[in-house]
Design a protein around this motif. Sequence first.
Motif, PDB file in Angstrom:
ATOM      1  N   GLY A 133      -4.192 -19.733  17.479  1.00  0.00           N
ATOM      2  CA  GLY A 133      -5.464 -19.754  18.258  1.00  0.00           C
ATOM      3  C   GLY A 133      -6.341 -18.798  18.155  1.00  0.00           C
ATOM      4  O   GLY A 133      -5.971 -18.030  17.241  1.00  0.00           O
ATOM      5  N   GLY A 134      -7.320 -18.901  18.841  1.00  0.00           N
ATOM      6  CA  GLY A 134      -8.517 -17.565  18.510  1.00  0.00           C
ATOM      7  C   GLY A 134      -9.704 -17.895  19.376  1.00  0.00           C
ATOM      8  O   GLY A 134     -10.026 -18.906  19.994  1.00  0.00           O
ATOM      9  N   HIS A 135     -10.797 -17.284  18.689  1.00  0.00           N
ATOM     10  CA  HIS A 135     -11.992 -17.458  19.148  1.00  0.00           C
ATOM     11  C   HIS A 135     -12.886 -18.208  18.282  1.00  0.00           C
ATOM     12  O   HIS A 135     -12.810 -18.286  17.111  1.00  0.00           O
ATOM     13  CB  HIS A 135     -12.848 -15.796  19.361  1.00  0.00           C
ATOM     14  N   THR A 136     -13.796 -19.383  18.948  1.00  0.00           N
ATOM     15  CA  THR A 136     -14.585 -20.017  18.262  1.00  0.00           C
ATOM     16  C   THR A 136     -15.545 -19.339  17.327  1.00  0.00           C
ATOM     17  O   THR A 136     -16.111 -20.039  16.571  1.00  0.00           O
ATOM     18  CB  THR A 136     -15.240 -21.187  18.920  1.00  0.00           C
ATOM     19  N   VAL A 190     -12.503 -21.455  22.873  1.00  0.00           N
ATOM     20  CA  VAL A 190     -11.474 -21.067  22.618  1.00  0.00           C
ATOM     21  C   VAL A 190     -10.567 -22.041  21.300  1.00  0.00           C
ATOM     22  O   VAL A 190     -10.371 -23.313  21.799  1.00  0.00           O
ATOM     23  CB  VAL A 190     -10.370 -20.687  23.862  1.00  0.00           C
ATOM     24  N   ILE A 191      -9.997 -21.543  20.345  1.00  0.00           N
ATOM     25  CA  ILE A 191      -9.539 -22.405  19.399  1.00  0.00           C
ATOM     26  C   ILE A 191      -8.005 -22.517  19.848  1.00  0.00           C
ATOM     27  O   ILE A 191      -7.288 -21.441  19.966  1.00  0.00           O
ATOM     28  CB  ILE A 191      -9.670 -21.842  17.814  1.00  0.00           C
ATOM     29  N   PRO A 192      -7.683 -23.863  20.074  1.00  0.00           N
ATOM     30  CA  PRO A 192      -6.139 -23.964  20.628  1.00  0.00           C
ATOM     31  C   PRO A 192      -5.176 -23.580  19.726  1.00  0.00           C
ATOM     32  O   PRO A 192      -5.275 -23.428  18.451  1.00  0.00           O
ATOM     33  CB  PRO A 192      -6.108 -25.510  20.985  1.00  0.00           C
TER      34      PRO A 192
END
Lengths: 381, 381
Positions: free
Chosen positions: A190-193, A242-244
Amino acid sequence: MRASVERIVADLTPRITGLRHLLHRNPEPSNQEFRTTEILAETLSKFGLDPRVRATGTGLLVDIGEPRIGFRADIDALPIDEPEGNDPRSGNPGWMHACGHDAHAAVAAGIAIGLSRLEGDGGYRIFFQPAEEAIVGGAVDLVAEGVVDGLEAVMAFHVDPTLDPGHIGVRHGPITAAADGFTVVLEGPGGHTSRPHRTVDLIAAAGKVITDLPPVIRSAFDARQPVVTAFGAVHGGEAPNVIPTRVELRGTIRSLHPEVRAALPELVKRTVARIAEAHGAVHTVTYRQGVPPVVNDPAVADAFARATREALGDGTVVPVETSMGGEDFAYYLDRVPGAMFRLGVRCGGGDIHSAGFKLDDAAVPVGVTAGIAAMAALARG
Amino acid sequence: MRASVERIVADLTPRITGLRHLLHRNPEPSNQEFRTTEILAETLSKFGLDPRVRATGTGLLVDIGEPRIGFRADIDALPIDEPEGNDPRSGNPGWMHACGHDAHAAVAAGIAIGLSRLEGDGGYRIFFQPAEEAIVGGAVDLVAEGVVDGLEAVMAFHVDPTLDPGHIGVRHGPITAAADGFTVVLEGPGGHTSRPHRTVDLIAAAGKVITDLPPVIRSAFDARQPVVTAFGAVHGGEAPNVIPTRVELRGTIRSLHPEVRAALPELVKRTVARIAEAHGAVHTVTYRQGVPPVVNDPAVADAFARATREALGDGTVVPVETSMGGEDFAYYLDRVPGAMFRLGVRCGGGDIHSAGFKLDDAAVPVGVTAGIAAMAALARG
């Protein structure tokens, strides 16, 4: 005989149509058909029959005499919201009898009641099976419980919106396909787009699985061999930025040839693994062997066609193609010769498994008549 | 002065660290930061300050003297499940302070309390903004409410997990990107996965949007212009064997150059339309202009860097690159010169906006010290 069946069905039609509407208003998920089972048991009891509900509370059977010929109906519904304005309409939001199992069950009840009123010493078993839409289907449980043990033949209908009411489709050999199911789970940190390069762009990986898996499977086999890969569900993430950490895909693969079918699990796993690895995603593939093809017994199909023509007229019976749909009715045919027939229900134009599916009430007495006539003919031998 | 700030911060650090932990345990969605606002108001009041909560109940501000220099903190959280074992850990399942806003708010509270204890006649406004993660961000409301009216300069921190605690990143000019958001809805009649040709294979269409949109956007611009397109959510369907009637995609596009940004909405709409039409899907694209870039004022940045070096030592201040993240702090800079700084918080290695993000408590007093020193220096002029 023909006059007698006609009279019995004419008398039953209003009640059986009402029963179909009642079932339609109470669609239930696979293996949760408790109310459906109650409704059917109550109806059959009211008509003087002695139904036996399964220990699970889902599904039932009723015997008329010493059973030799069987008829199977399926009773579960699909996770589809029924459109407003339909009448009858589902009273369980999110669930709909979009595959016509309400009609299958009502027709089967009509056949049971009709056969109980028919003179003759044939013995019959009408059984109502849960979870046809599930993988593994409810037929596996019913076979294990012995529902077709000792029967000489078994038959069933499936509604067909491409045929007009009044038509019944008959086929020798395969009438449905092998239907297998699979679930793909992709996982990443996961992370920030704004920084997909610092993590795994998990929806991008899922998109690649969606777009690449069907053509990879298609191109692995002779183009004349039908193979249909399609997804029914994709779920991942919430916020747009938010990257899932998890995306799940669910789908089915249909095939006809045993060799094609045997190659599919490895092919799916290898293809998903390559895509996931290219993106850096962790992956799991769950491949579930679903139903084998339903292969109609020519003798049962012919006996059915003859009896139906006699009861309903020459134009009633039409030939049909193999469907790429799957049917756990196949499991009964491992034990007992039998056949599945197509019941024309065209109304409104929506395909089965879609919210646009609608069923013409005129189909119900046609199914009851053909069923009674064919079961009685098979019992006479 | 240096000794005085040091003493004040040393005295405050245990309370401010505790406040950060308390906020971390109470993450709240954008525009629902009611408890967060209460906690901050109570803390500031306990230290003799006079905070004013916004009429919405979300967000607050506190003035020390006649305000000339502003400091902004953001207070909302992200829809991420915090992993077990974290300490402190979110007490609101599904929500996590994965972007460090808990630290921003605690540091801002520390700055407010510290400045109130510092001798000198500077006037300050510390304000706590809701909904930084939303599009449109909460800064738009606060600007409309006049929160920066009359201020001479405004500053803010954003945590940075690529910098060690003790380091603060400074930059002239753009420090964040323009961040726009979009939602794509694809619709079709739905159907059975055995017959995708009779309906619209809607997940196939969604897969094409996922795989084709980012490269189409990328290839429309000079390769030296950063553009980042990524999806945060995809949802459609339920059963593996039912083709759904609706799939929704949510994502963001980051850019730096105004001309690139201006071209994006039309490019996204045209690309989605072509893919949807090729599949026969009905489509809607909602494109939301998000924040413009945060462009740091060189004079404010330099004054901050000087004061921070003086208070914390020469090695503290490091240069940083422009981030492709977006920040609604940009809206304040339309009204008042100012700058955003990076607060080093490296701990554990997870990026912000990921469940792996962890914050080193050592960063908190560093931020408080730099903030007090820089605000006081700016007030002295």
